[in-house]
Design a protein around this motif. Structure first.
Motif, PDB file in Angstrom:
ATOM      1  N   LEU A 114       0.747  -1.200  -0.065  1.00  0.00           N
ATOM      2  CA  LEU A 114       0.016  -0.062   0.075  1.00  0.00           C
ATOM      3  C   LEU A 114       0.838   1.353  -0.042  1.00  0.00           C
ATOM      4  O   LEU A 114       0.443   2.308  -0.628  1.00  0.00           O
ATOM      5  N   CYS A 115       1.931   1.291   0.594  1.00  0.00           N
ATOM      6  CA  CYS A 115       2.896   2.546   0.736  1.00  0.00           C
ATOM      7  C   CYS A 115       3.884   2.704  -0.410  1.00  0.00           C
ATOM      8  O   CYS A 115       3.821   3.721  -1.229  1.00  0.00           O
ATOM      9  N   LYS A 116       4.248   1.441  -0.913  1.00  0.00           N
ATOM     10  CA  LYS A 116       5.280   1.425  -2.052  1.00  0.00           C
ATOM     11  C   LYS A 116       4.701   1.533  -3.226  1.00  0.00           C
ATOM     12  O   LYS A 116       5.153   2.027  -4.410  1.00  0.00           O
ATOM     13  N   GLU A 117       3.513   0.652  -3.469  1.00  0.00           N
ATOM     14  CA  GLU A 117       2.888   0.703  -4.863  1.00  0.00           C
ATOM     15  C   GLU A 117       1.681   1.615  -5.147  1.00  0.00           C
ATOM     16  O   GLU A 117       1.666   2.284  -6.252  1.00  0.00           O
ATOM     17  N   VAL A 118       0.997   1.721  -4.063  1.00  0.00           N
ATOM     18  CA  VAL A 118      -0.201   2.461  -4.176  1.00  0.00           C
ATOM     19  C   VAL A 118      -0.106   3.978  -3.938  1.00  0.00           C
ATOM     20  O   VAL A 118      -0.376   4.934  -4.434  1.00  0.00           O
ATOM     21  N   GLY A 119       1.104   4.277  -2.968  1.00  0.00           N
ATOM     22  CA  GLY A 119       1.309   5.506  -2.690  1.00  0.00           C
ATOM     23  C   GLY A 119       0.920   6.061  -1.313  1.00  0.00           C
ATOM     24  O   GLY A 119       0.813   7.203  -1.087  1.00  0.00           O
ATOM     25  N   PHE A 120       0.209   5.254  -0.347  1.00  0.00           N
ATOM     26  CA  PHE A 120      -0.166   5.644   1.042  1.00  0.00           C
ATOM     27  C   PHE A 120       0.886   5.970   1.730  1.00  0.00           C
ATOM     28  O   PHE A 120       2.162   5.353   1.591  1.00  0.00           O
ATOM     29  N   TYR A 121       0.790   6.841   2.713  1.00  0.00           N
ATOM     30  CA  TYR A 121       1.895   6.967   3.935  1.00  0.00           C
ATOM     31  C   TYR A 121       1.117   6.290   5.196  1.00  0.00           C
ATOM     32  O   TYR A 121       0.058   6.374   5.268  1.00  0.00           O
ATOM     33  N   LEU A 122       2.160   5.802   5.667  1.00  0.00           N
ATOM     34  CA  LEU A 122       1.563   5.153   7.072  1.00  0.00           C
ATOM     35  C   LEU A 122       1.849   6.283   8.274  1.00  0.00           C
ATOM     36  O   LEU A 122       2.852   6.713   8.705  1.00  0.00           O
ATOM     37  N   ALA A 123       0.387   6.756   8.893  1.00  0.00           N
ATOM     38  CA  ALA A 123       0.471   7.734   9.745  1.00  0.00           C
ATOM     39  C   ALA A 123       0.816   7.422  10.890  1.00  0.00           C
ATOM     40  O   ALA A 123       1.766   7.847  11.753  1.00  0.00           O
ATOM     41  N   GLN A 124       0.430   5.982  11.293  1.00  0.00           N
ATOM     42  CA  GLN A 124       0.466   5.466  12.575  1.00  0.00           C
ATOM     43  C   GLN A 124       0.100   4.215  12.677  1.00  0.00           C
ATOM     44  O   GLN A 124      -1.338   3.867  11.997  1.00  0.00           O
ATOM     45  N   GLU A 125       0.674   3.054  13.318  1.00  0.00           N
ATOM     46  CA  GLU A 125      -0.120   1.962  13.550  1.00  0.00           C
ATOM     47  C   GLU A 125      -0.603   1.905  14.968  1.00  0.00           C
ATOM     48  O   GLU A 125      -0.166   2.384  15.779  1.00  0.00           O
ATOM     49  N   PHE A 126      -1.924   1.156  14.810  1.00  0.00           N
ATOM     50  CA  PHE A 126      -2.796   1.056  16.129  1.00  0.00           C
ATOM     51  C   PHE A 126      -2.902  -0.345  16.255  1.00  0.00           C
ATOM     52  O   PHE A 126      -2.639  -1.155  15.272  1.00  0.00           O
ATOM     53  N   TYR A 127      -3.234  -0.834  17.548  1.00  0.00           N
ATOM     54  CA  TYR A 127      -3.480  -2.204  17.723  1.00  0.00           C
ATOM     55  C   TYR A 127      -4.794  -2.344  18.747  1.00  0.00           C
ATOM     56  O   TYR A 127      -5.099  -1.658  19.675  1.00  0.00           O
ATOM     57  N   HIS A 128      -5.816  -2.946  17.934  1.00  0.00           N
ATOM     58  CA  HIS A 128      -7.218  -3.093  18.545  1.00  0.00           C
ATOM     59  C   HIS A 128      -7.182  -4.443  19.166  1.00  0.00           C
ATOM     60  O   HIS A 128      -7.449  -5.459  18.857  1.00  0.00           O
ATOM     61  N   TYR A 129      -7.152  -4.224  20.747  1.00  0.00           N
ATOM     62  CA  TYR A 129      -7.232  -5.266  21.674  1.00  0.00           C
ATOM     63  C   TYR A 129      -8.390  -5.548  22.115  1.00  0.00           C
ATOM     64  O   TYR A 129      -9.300  -4.625  22.706  1.00  0.00           O
ATOM     65  N   ASN A 130      -9.071  -6.832  22.004  1.00  0.00           N
ATOM     66  CA  ASN A 130     -10.245  -7.265  22.691  1.00  0.00           C
ATOM     67  C   ASN A 130     -10.041  -8.460  23.762  1.00  0.00           C
ATOM     68  O   ASN A 130      -9.539  -9.593  23.258  1.00  0.00           O
ATOM     69  N   PRO A 131     -10.040  -7.866  24.901  1.00  0.00           N
ATOM     70  CA  PRO A 131      -9.918  -8.656  26.202  1.00  0.00           C
ATOM     71  C   PRO A 131     -10.884  -9.921  25.846  1.00  0.00           C
ATOM     72  O   PRO A 131     -10.331 -10.964  26.466  1.00  0.00           O
ATOM     73  N   SER A 132     -12.110  -9.931  25.566  1.00  0.00           N
ATOM     74  CA  SER A 132     -12.995 -11.008  25.619  1.00  0.00           C
ATOM     75  C   SER A 132     -12.927 -12.008  24.497  1.00  0.00           C
ATOM     76  O   SER A 132     -13.442 -12.793  24.306  1.00  0.00           O
ATOM     77  N   ARG A 133     -11.814 -11.622  23.654  1.00  0.00           N
ATOM     78  CA  ARG A 133     -11.702 -12.769  22.465  1.00  0.00           C
ATOM     79  C   ARG A 133     -11.473 -14.215  22.715  1.00  0.00           C
ATOM     80  O   ARG A 133     -10.763 -14.498  23.564  1.00  0.00           O
ATOM     81  N   LEU A 134     -12.107 -15.097  22.155  1.00  0.00           N
ATOM     82  CA  LEU A 134     -12.098 -16.532  22.446  1.00  0.00           C
ATOM     83  C   LEU A 134     -10.612 -17.011  22.040  1.00  0.00           C
ATOM     84  O   LEU A 134      -9.976 -16.520  21.174  1.00  0.00           O
ATOM     85  N   PRO A 135     -10.169 -18.150  22.791  1.00  0.00           N
ATOM     86  CA  PRO A 135      -8.876 -18.530  22.306  1.00  0.00           C
ATOM     87  C   PRO A 135      -8.639 -19.285  21.194  1.00  0.00           C
ATOM     88  O   PRO A 135      -8.924 -20.445  21.172  1.00  0.00           O
ATOM     89  N   THR A 136      -8.327 -18.661  20.190  1.00  0.00           N
ATOM     90  CA  THR A 136      -8.069 -19.496  19.081  1.00  0.00           C
ATOM     91  C   THR A 136      -6.819 -19.103  18.373  1.00  0.00           C
ATOM     92  O   THR A 136      -6.258 -17.943  18.579  1.00  0.00           O
TER      93      THR A 136
END
Length: 302
Positions: A114-136
């Motif tokens: 997405l950054c190299k070929e399409v030309g987007f910039y990475l403004a920032q990475e986030f992490y979406h944490y769901n503490p109740s997610r099932l153990p898979t």
């Protein structure tokens, strides 16, 4: 808003499936529907597309091997319609390699593309944490017990230029009890052992704390009015819904009232619902009519 394509070679009728005060839902293939959106006209694209999972899901998903090839045509259209100071927020779940307890790196390969070929910039990475997610996956986590529970999705905040519109004052978190006490009694400026020079500006009351890029958002959809109404009406709900708080964070963070929000893989239309409550103009695309039928129930209490 109801519009019809004036090009006789185009057979797509761009007519809203249903409309609300601030936005519209359209049934169809995103690659066809997005052609009706003008260049540089969308302030935020917020979406969680089908993930590249080992097993096929009912909402449709590509394998990790084919995912980038599948996603690239969408990405190029997203860049076209995005405003120069707009944001593209992409929520992606991880996957294990089929039959092995090691992870696919498709998310990171996609980011580079997405950054190299399409030309987007990475403004920032986030992490979406769901503490109740099932153990898979159960094979590696609960049966062989050689891996721990996977509870995080990576979220890429991408932009068309290096300076997307954003304001973290709109998403401040309440101060902790200790911070409130510090503000009350004052703070003596000093040099910490780590070398950080904490000045007296640290004790300024900014009406809240700047949030981290780890978003801890439990998904409470299992008790939602949306699921109850779908069950009452015999409509099949979307099986993978992100919490309203996720959409609310980014819509508040990078847009203002009256801005345009697009969700090209809207599912149960959480994005449209939150945008409606926050008075943003919104457009949602979804290819599965059952999911659109169920999404209407989100708006009943507005």
């Amino acid at each position: 808003m109801k519009q019809e394509d004036t090009n006789p070679q185009n057979k797509i009728n761009f007519t809203a499936y249903y409309s609300k005060d601030y936005g519209n839902v359209y049934l169809g293939n995103t690659l066809e529907l997005i052609k009706f959106i003008p260049d540089d006209s969308v302030n935020l694209i917020l979406t969680s597309p089908p993930f590249a999972l080992t097993r096929k899901k009912e909402y449709g998903n590509e394998s990790a091997e084919k995912y980038i090839e599948w996603f690239l045509p969408f990405a190029r259209e997203f860049k076209r319609v995005l405003a120069p100071d707009g944001s593209f927020v992409l929520d992606l779940g991880g996957a294990y390699l089929p039959g092995f307890p090691v992870r696919s790196i498709y998310q990171y390969e996609l980011l580079v593309t997405l950054c190299k070929e399409v030309g987007f910039y990475l403004a920032q990475e986030f992490y979406h944490y769901n503490p109740s997610r099932l153990p898979t996956p159960a094979e590696w986590v609960t049966v062989r017990r050689i891996r721990v529970k996977d509870s995080v999705n990576v979220v890429w905040w991408l932009s068309k230029t290096p300076h997307p519109k954003a304001n973290n004052r709109k998403v401040l978190k309440p101060y902790s009890k200790s911070m409130k006490q510090l503000l009350k009694r004052g703070y003596k400026a000093k040099l910490r052992p780590s070398g950080h020079d904490i000045s007296n500006k640290f004790q300024k009351d900014n009406q809240g704390a700047i949030p981290p890029n780890l978003l801890e958002l439990a998904n409470t959809e299992s008790n939602s009015a949306y699921l109850r109404r779908c069950k009452q009406e015999g409509v099949k709900p979307h099986p993978a819904r992100f919490p309203s708080a996720f959409a609310e964070f980014f819509i508040k963070f990078v847009t203002d009232e009256g801005d345009v929000v697009l969700d090209p893989f809207s599912g149960s239309n959480t994005t449209g619902f939150v945008a409606e409550t926050l008075k943003r103009r919104w457009t949602s695309f979804e290819i599965n009519e059952d999911y659109i039928l169920g999404s209407r129930y989100r708006f009943e209490d507005i």
